[in-house]
Structure formats: structure tokens, C-alpha cells
Design an enzyme around this catalytic site. Structure first.
Site, PDB file in Angstrom:
ATOM      1  N   GLU A 179       0.541  -1.079   0.352  1.00  0.00           N
ATOM      2  CA  GLU A 179      -0.190  -0.236  -0.132  1.00  0.00           C
ATOM      3  C   GLU A 179       1.104   1.501  -0.087  1.00  0.00           C
ATOM      4  O   GLU A 179       1.653   1.694   0.299  1.00  0.00           O
ATOM      5  CB  GLU A 179      -1.216   0.163   1.148  1.00  0.00           C
ATOM      6  CG  GLU A 179      -1.979  -1.339   0.814  1.00  0.00           C
ATOM      7  CD  GLU A 179      -1.587  -2.493   1.751  1.00  0.00           C
ATOM      8  OE1 GLU A 179      -1.994  -3.045   2.286  1.00  0.00           O
ATOM      9  OE2 GLU A 179      -0.686  -2.042   2.405  1.00  0.00           O
ATOM     10  N   TYR A 194       7.858   2.473  -8.077  1.00  0.00           N
ATOM     11  CA  TYR A 194       7.551   1.292  -7.533  1.00  0.00           C
ATOM     12  C   TYR A 194       6.864   0.894  -9.200  1.00  0.00           C
ATOM     13  O   TYR A 194       6.765  -0.610  -9.669  1.00  0.00           O
ATOM     14  CB  TYR A 194       5.933   1.001  -7.330  1.00  0.00           C
ATOM     15  CG  TYR A 194       5.780   1.283  -5.535  1.00  0.00           C
ATOM     16  CD1 TYR A 194       7.740   0.535  -4.809  1.00  0.00           C
ATOM     17  CD2 TYR A 194       5.259   1.770  -4.820  1.00  0.00           C
ATOM     18  CE1 TYR A 194       7.837   1.028  -3.173  1.00  0.00           C
ATOM     19  CE2 TYR A 194       5.850   1.907  -3.206  1.00  0.00           C
ATOM     20  CZ  TYR A 194       6.367   1.752  -2.281  1.00  0.00           C
ATOM     21  OH  TYR A 194       6.886   1.985  -1.426  1.00  0.00           O
TER      22      TYR A 194
END
Length: 148
Positions: free
Chosen positions: A107, A119
């Protein structure tokens, strides 16, 4: 930047990790939380990144059967923008793969575009939203996934 080394976290690292927590998070984890992760959680793996003996960041990972989940990752603000988070995340992903993980999730705050961009470079894609996920300000979390 000197040679960065990624290694497993040990008890002696916790004081430094707590200092990183204070600088990086509005609601930092406690010593007890890290003690629990290192000693009582059989799924937890924690890593630090250090330069010339100074810990400048860390990353936590849970590995449950073949699924990996990043619990937290932080780099001291004064060391950001030097691709050290990238090096740490790459090492953790590699280790997760070596341990048999076939997918990884995490998250990230919807406002943390810099982290999301990193990411994405590792192939993570958005998978959903966790509403009001963060307790400090009730910000939503973007869930991101990747097949390893």
C-alpha cells in the site's frame, strides 16, 4: 554516495530504525512493534540499507506461502533522490523471489507520487484503493501488485 549495503535487520539496528521512523512517518512504529516483527512474527523479514556503517533506510516484508507484502519502507529524507530506495526495494524483491514469492503487494499513499513512480519501474500496477487507510490523516492507500 559510498557503497550501499543491504542486509537483514538485527536487534541492534532498532534504535537507528526508530530515528528513521520519527523522521519519515507521522505515526511512527514503536520499539515493541519492531521487536514483535523480528522475534514473534514468523512471516516477517526486515532489511536495512547502510552506507559506511550508517543505516539510512529499511524495508519490511511479510512472506506468507508464495505471497510477499511490503509492510513499510523508508529512507532518511537527507538521502532521498539518490536511488537508494530503488536499491533497497530491488534487493528486497530479489530476496522475495529467491524465497519462492510469486507475487508482491503493498500500500502507498495516494499522494506519494514519487514512491508510486518507483514501484511502477519494478512492474507494480494499481490494484485498488483502501479508503481511509492511514490513521494520521485518513488518506486513502493505493494498493499495488506485481507478479514476480
Amino acid at each position: 554516495m559510498g557503497n550501499a549495503i543491504v542486509r537483514k535487520m538485527v536487534d541492534e539496528d532498532i534504535d537507528n530504525i526508530l530515528k528513521i521512523e520519527e523522521q519519515c512517518f507521522a505515526t511512527p512504529w514503536t520499539r515493541d512493534a519492531f521487536d514483535h516483527e523480528l522475534h514473534d512474527n514468523p512471516y516477517a523479514l526486515y532489511y536495512v540499507i547502510e552506507i559506511e556503517g550508517t543505516i539510512i533506510g529499511y524495508c519490511g516484508l511479510w512472506l506468507i506461502i508464495d505471497e510477499a507484502h511490503v509492510t513499510n519502507i523508508a529512507i532518511l529524507p537527507s538521502y532521498r533522490g539518490k536511488r537508494l530506495g530503488n536499491a533497497l526495494f530491488k534487493a528486497v524483491l530479489t530476496h522475495a523471489r529467491q524465497l519462492g514469492a510469486i507475487q508482491l503487494s503493498l500500500e502507498v499513499r495516494v499522494s506519494n507520487v514519487v514512491a508510486q513512480k518507483m514501484y511502477r519501474r519494478f512492474g507494480l500496477v494499481p490494484g485498488g484503493i483502501r479508503k481511509n487507510y492511514y490513521t494520521d490523516n485518513h488518506e486513502d492507500a493505493l494498493v499495488m501488485w506485481v507478479k514476480l
